[in-house]
Write a protein that holds these residues in place. Structure first.
Motif, mmCIF file in Angstrom:
data_model
loop_
_atom_site.group_PDB
_atom_site.id
_atom_site.type_symbol
_atom_site.label_atom_id
_atom_site.label_comp_id
_atom_site.label_asym_id
_atom_site.label_seq_id
_atom_site.Cartn_x
_atom_site.Cartn_y
_atom_site.Cartn_z
ATOM 1 N N ILE A 253 0.868 -1.178 0.000
ATOM 2 C CA ILE A 253 0.000 0.000 0.000
ATOM 3 C C ILE A 253 0.905 1.228 0.000
ATOM 4 N N ARG A 254 0.532 2.226 -0.826
ATOM 5 C CA ARG A 254 1.320 3.464 -0.889
ATOM 6 C C ARG A 254 0.361 4.660 -0.893
ATOM 7 N N PHE A 255 0.675 5.697 -0.094
ATOM 8 C CA PHE A 255 -0.111 6.931 -0.147
ATOM 9 C C PHE A 255 0.755 8.108 0.296
ATOM 10 N N GLU A 256 0.260 9.314 -0.032
ATOM 11 C CA GLU A 256 0.987 10.544 0.296
ATOM 12 C C GLU A 256 0.636 11.001 1.706
ATOM 13 N N LEU A 257 1.606 11.577 2.401
ATOM 14 C CA LEU A 257 1.418 11.928 3.800
ATOM 15 C C LEU A 257 0.778 13.291 4.020
ATOM 16 N N ASP A 258 0.934 14.227 3.072
ATOM 17 C CA ASP A 258 0.449 15.581 3.351
ATOM 18 C C ASP A 258 -1.063 15.606 3.606
ATOM 19 N N ARG A 259 -1.831 14.915 2.780
ATOM 20 C CA ARG A 259 -3.282 14.894 2.970
ATOM 21 C C ARG A 259 -3.689 13.953 4.113
ATOM 22 N N PHE A 260 -2.836 12.988 4.403
ATOM 23 C CA PHE A 260 -3.106 12.070 5.509
ATOM 24 C C PHE A 260 -3.233 12.836 6.820
ATOM 25 N N TRP A 261 -2.379 13.843 7.029
ATOM 26 C CA TRP A 261 -2.378 14.583 8.291
ATOM 27 C C TRP A 261 -3.572 15.509 8.427
ATOM 28 N N GLU A 262 -4.358 15.704 7.371
ATOM 29 C CA GLU A 262 -5.537 16.572 7.448
ATOM 30 C C GLU A 262 -6.690 15.926 8.211
ATOM 31 N N TRP A 263 -6.637 14.606 8.396
ATOM 32 C CA TRP A 263 -7.744 13.884 9.024
ATOM 33 C C TRP A 263 -7.519 13.749 10.524
ATOM 34 N N LEU A 295 2.354 5.896 13.805
ATOM 35 C CA LEU A 295 1.960 7.298 13.672
ATOM 36 C C LEU A 295 3.081 8.231 14.130
ATOM 37 N N GLU A 296 3.707 7.890 15.244
ATOM 38 C CA GLU A 296 4.792 8.719 15.768
ATOM 39 C C GLU A 296 5.977 8.729 14.801
ATOM 40 N N PHE A 297 6.287 7.572 14.223
ATOM 41 C CA PHE A 297 7.378 7.481 13.252
ATOM 42 C C PHE A 297 7.083 8.337 12.028
ATOM 43 N N LEU A 298 5.857 8.263 11.514
ATOM 44 C CA LEU A 298 5.490 9.040 10.330
ATOM 45 C C LEU A 298 5.514 10.540 10.613
ATOM 46 N N LYS A 299 5.182 10.906 11.860
ATOM 47 C CA LYS A 299 5.101 12.325 12.211
ATOM 48 C C LYS A 299 6.461 12.931 12.534
ATOM 49 N N THR A 300 7.275 12.234 13.327
ATOM 50 C CA THR A 300 8.507 12.838 13.845
ATOM 51 C C THR A 300 9.771 12.099 13.426
ATOM 52 N N GLY A 301 9.626 10.959 12.735
ATOM 53 C CA GLY A 301 10.793 10.183 12.354
ATOM 54 C C GLY A 301 11.600 10.851 11.252
ATOM 55 N N PRO A 302 12.724 10.250 10.870
ATOM 56 C CA PRO A 302 13.552 10.817 9.809
ATOM 57 C C PRO A 302 12.778 10.898 8.491
ATOM 58 N N ALA A 303 13.255 11.774 7.609
ATOM 59 C CA ALA A 303 12.568 11.958 6.327
ATOM 60 C C ALA A 303 12.551 10.685 5.507
ATOM 61 N N SER A 304 13.567 9.861 5.691
ATOM 62 C CA SER A 304 13.635 8.591 4.966
ATOM 63 C C SER A 304 14.056 7.491 5.936
ATOM 64 N N GLN A 316 7.667 1.926 5.199
ATOM 65 C CA GLN A 316 8.826 2.689 4.724
ATOM 66 C C GLN A 316 8.391 4.117 4.421
ATOM 67 N N LYS A 317 9.103 5.065 5.004
ATOM 68 C CA LYS A 317 8.798 6.476 4.804
ATOM 69 C C LYS A 317 9.832 7.091 3.873
ATOM 70 N N THR A 318 9.363 7.738 2.830
ATOM 71 C CA THR A 318 10.261 8.433 1.898
ATOM 72 C C THR A 318 9.727 9.839 1.704
ATOM 73 N N TYR A 319 10.203 10.763 2.518
ATOM 74 C CA TYR A 319 9.803 12.161 2.481
ATOM 75 C C TYR A 319 8.288 12.303 2.637
ATOM 76 N N ASN A 320 7.527 12.505 1.554
ATOM 77 C CA ASN A 320 6.095 12.788 1.689
ATOM 78 C C ASN A 320 5.220 11.578 1.392
ATOM 79 N N SER A 321 5.782 10.405 1.330
ATOM 80 C CA SER A 321 4.965 9.233 1.050
ATOM 81 C C SER A 321 5.320 8.096 2.015
ATOM 82 N N VAL A 322 4.397 7.145 2.140
ATOM 83 C CA VAL A 322 4.626 5.978 2.983
ATOM 84 C C VAL A 322 4.230 4.738 2.199
ATOM 85 N N ILE A 323 5.040 3.701 2.347
ATOM 86 C CA ILE A 323 4.767 2.401 1.728
ATOM 87 C C ILE A 323 4.678 1.380 2.851
ATOM 88 N N ILE A 324 3.567 0.663 2.898
ATOM 89 C CA ILE A 324 3.405 -0.433 3.855
ATOM 90 C C ILE A 324 3.418 -1.714 3.052
#
Length: 471
Positions: A253-263, A295-304, A316-324
């Motif tokens: 599964i892959r999605f962008e993080l910027d809109r994820f944080w709006e919810w 959630l904590e990793f996606l919010k405050t973890g390293p960019a990659s 896996q977090k890569t800047y503005n996207s996450v892959i599970i």
């Protein structure tokens, strides 16, 4: 009680005129009362009813008496009845699952099979308000979120129905006595060896006595409120899923993080649980702490970077996207060396030294010290004569399989690591020793079953792995 059950059936739209219903009857008061009430409802709803009973073969003669009692009930009610025997203990032994989980799986498989055979579109089970209270309390004690506090759904998958879900155990037992219905009691329900039994026999009576005599009804109301709240959150999460433009691939599964944080955070949790379910095929095995850590990793973890989840799943977090994904493998250290036998082989890529020796033995003896093998050294001992091909040491590779000592069949090396809960980042620390195309052992973890010492062994290869470069 009849009118109360009828109201529940109508409230949750459990039945439609002309439905054909398989009723699971164990012989206990709840399922016997269920069969009797549905028989009374049959004329009004134009129902066709078929009783199903499964002998799990746990309780010997008692189980046979249960089956006979159910058959007599069916005859008394004028209903067709199917009784089947399945050796559940053998299934548990083969599949290594708990008695409760294995019995439930077999039981529901039996219901599904029977429903197909008789053309039924509904399966009715005797879960009641006390079962609901027990389930909610058990999930609460385990630290469940809102979804777990919804308890047992009155209707599941549009097929499974629980007409007794709003009546108590006491009401059911009174009903059975009033109509002089033949019932059986399972003595194992009085044994407090399972969590559910302890909740039923100890916790709920304590709460009734010390805090609230109507605790069962209170919990039932609470679970209904939680169910409504849960449905709202699920709808919002589904809406968010669509707006996020989630990319769904095989086990990924892959999605962008910027809109994820709006919810809201409640919806964020559900999105991650939905992603987990999409990757693994089940909502099981993911805990609150896993989701909060993610959630904590996606919010405050390293960019990659990445974080490990249960069952070998990685986010896996890569800047503005996450892959599970279930397919993630970090860059591996590649090496492949011939193993000196006997002698020392240095593996600089892994920071290891492997020491081997060969010993001749005159007769089979399970005591390693009898062959001059010191178990304190944590060394492997395998049958050297049975190995074919060059003996080498290398890093793990995709598709690696072996037969871990004590197992009947082979297992993927990846699954072996997952079972042992070895983090992805640490798996390269375990060198793979091979002979030809076969794995001999995996680090200090396990040898392959096929190379163990047996009565015919005469030459033993001893393998010792040291976590440093021994020069």
């Amino acid at each position: 009680m009849y009118e109360k059950v009828k109201a529940t059936v109508i409230k949750y739209k459990m039945l439609e005129p002309g439905d054909k219903v398989v009723v699971g009857v164990s012989g206990g008061p709840d399922s016997v009362a269920l069969a009797h009430i549905l028989t009374r409802l049959a004329k009004e709803f134009r129902l066709t009813i078929h009783i199903g009973h499964l002998n799990h073969m746990f309780r010997g003669k008692e189980a046979e008496l249960d089956a006979a009692s159910v058959a007599r009930l069916a005859e008394k009610l004028g209903l067709p009845c199917t009784v089947e025997r399945i050796d559940v203990p053998a299934y548990l032994s083969e599949h290594r699952v708990s008695a409760q989980a294995g019995a439930r799986y077999i039981r529901y498989a039996f219901f599904e099979k029977l429903a197909d055979e008789v053309g039924a579109n509904r399966i009715a089970t005797g879960h009641h308000a006390d079962d609901q209270a027990e389930t909610v309390l058990m999930n609460f004690l385990r630290g469940s979120g809102v979804s777990g506090l919804t308890g047992i759904p009155p209707v599941r998958q549009g097929k499974y129905i629980r007409p007794l879900i709003e009546v108590s155990r006491q009401e059911i037992e009174n009903y059975c006595r009033y109509f002089d219905l033949p019932v059986r009691f399972d003595a194992s329900n009085a044994k407090n060896i399972y969590l559910r039994n302890r909740v039923r026999n100890q916790l709920i009576p304590f709460l009734q006595k010390e805090f609230n005599p109507k605790i069962v009804q209170t919990i039932a109301r609470f679970s209904e409120i939680a169910r409504d709240d849960n449905e709202f959150i699920c709808r919002e999460a589904e809406k968010a899923w669509q707006l996020l433009g989630v990319e769904e691939r095989t086990e990924e599964i892959r999605f962008e993080l910027d809109r994820f944080w709006e919810w809201p955070r409640a919806v964020q949790r559900r999105i991650l649980i939905k992603a987990w379910e999409a990757v693994t095929g089940s909502a099981r095995d993911i805990m609150y702490t896993n989701i909060e850590n993610l959630l904590e990793f996606l919010k405050t973890g390293p960019a990659s970077g990445y974080i490990e989840l249960p069952k070998g799943i990685v986010a896996q977090k890569t800047y503005n996207s996450v892959i599970i994904t279930a397919q993630y493998e970090p860059a591996q250290i590649e090496y492949d060396h011939e193993l000196k036998v006997p002698g020392r082989t240095i593996i600089p890529e892994a920071g290891l030294t492997i020491i081997t020796d060969v010993k001749q033995i005159a007769a089979y003896n399970m005591d390693a010290k009898a062959h001059g093998i010191d178990k304190g050294l944590k060394a492997h001992a395998v049958d050297y004569d049975r190995l074919h091909g060059d003996v080498r040491v290398r890093n793990r590779r995709p598709g690696d399989r072996f037969q871990p000592l004590g197992m009947r069949g082979t297992k993927k090396l990846k699954d072996f690591f997952i079972d042992l809960k070895i983090p992805v980042a640490e798996r390269d620390r375990y060198p793979v020793i091979t002979a030809g195309d076969n794995i001999v052992c995996v680090g200090r973890l396990r040898i392959d079953e096929r190379w163990k010492i047996t009565e015919s062994t005469r030459t033993v290869l001893i393998i010792k792995i040291i976590d440093e470069i021994d020069s």
